[in-house]
Design a protein around this motif. Sequence first.
Motif, short mmCIF file in Angstrom:
data_model
loop_
_atom_site.label_atom_id
_atom_site.label_comp_id
_atom_site.label_asym_id
_atom_site.label_seq_id
_atom_site.Cartn_x
_atom_site.Cartn_y
_atom_site.Cartn_z
N VAL A 115 6.07 -1.06 -7.82
CA VAL A 115 5.75 -1.40 -6.44
C VAL A 115 4.49 -0.61 -6.08
N PHE A 116 3.51 -1.30 -5.53
CA PHE A 116 2.20 -0.71 -5.26
C PHE A 116 1.89 -0.92 -3.78
N THR A 117 1.69 0.17 -3.05
CA THR A 117 1.51 0.06 -1.60
C THR A 117 0.12 0.53 -1.16
N TYR A 118 -0.36 -0.13 -0.13
CA TYR A 118 -1.65 0.19 0.48
C TYR A 118 -1.43 0.30 1.98
N ARG A 119 -1.92 1.39 2.59
CA ARG A 119 -1.84 1.57 4.04
C ARG A 119 -3.24 1.69 4.59
N ALA A 120 -3.54 0.90 5.61
CA ALA A 120 -4.86 0.94 6.25
C ALA A 120 -4.81 1.81 7.50
N ASP A 121 -5.94 2.44 7.80
CA ASP A 121 -6.03 3.17 9.06
C ASP A 121 -6.54 2.22 10.15
N ALA A 122 -6.75 2.74 11.34
CA ALA A 122 -7.17 1.91 12.48
C ALA A 122 -8.52 1.25 12.26
N ASP A 123 -9.35 1.83 11.38
CA ASP A 123 -10.66 1.26 11.10
C ASP A 123 -10.66 0.33 9.89
N GLY A 124 -9.50 0.11 9.29
CA GLY A 124 -9.40 -0.79 8.14
C GLY A 124 -9.68 -0.12 6.81
#
Length: 145
Positions: A115-124
């Motif tokens: 499982v591979f996860t990516y989290r973006a901040d408010a600026d993308g």
Amino acid sequence: MSTPAYLNIDRENHPAVLAGHRSRAAVEARDKDAWLANFAANGTVEDPVGPSMFDEEGTGHRGAQELSEFWDKTVGTTEKIDFEFDEEIICGSEVAYIGKIVTHIGGHISESRGVFTYRADADGHLAALRAFWEVEKTIQSLRPA
């Protein structure tokens, strides 16, 4: 009454999906500068999550210098990396993919299923990349190319 965002996900334009696409495209293109530029200033990588040969302490890699060193130890030593994801799950500012990463290195191929996860901040920008795969299973998958 409008539909809440969690019931009407824009899969193509979701910030974490876009950040993940940019990350994988940079890896496939062997473009370290583009990969680093995709991260938030305090972005992190845990690949794999927990202690490993890339991260003995299991605390992850944070910030431009550590991310650069991580690239050199991982992507930089490979000939090619393929991302083969079967499923995409979007929640909040994150996306998780279920599938495998196929690594070509030294005339051999290994597969990391996980499982591979990516989290973006408010600026993308990419705030966190986390990869849940087992080192032992990946080593056992090693075969000649």
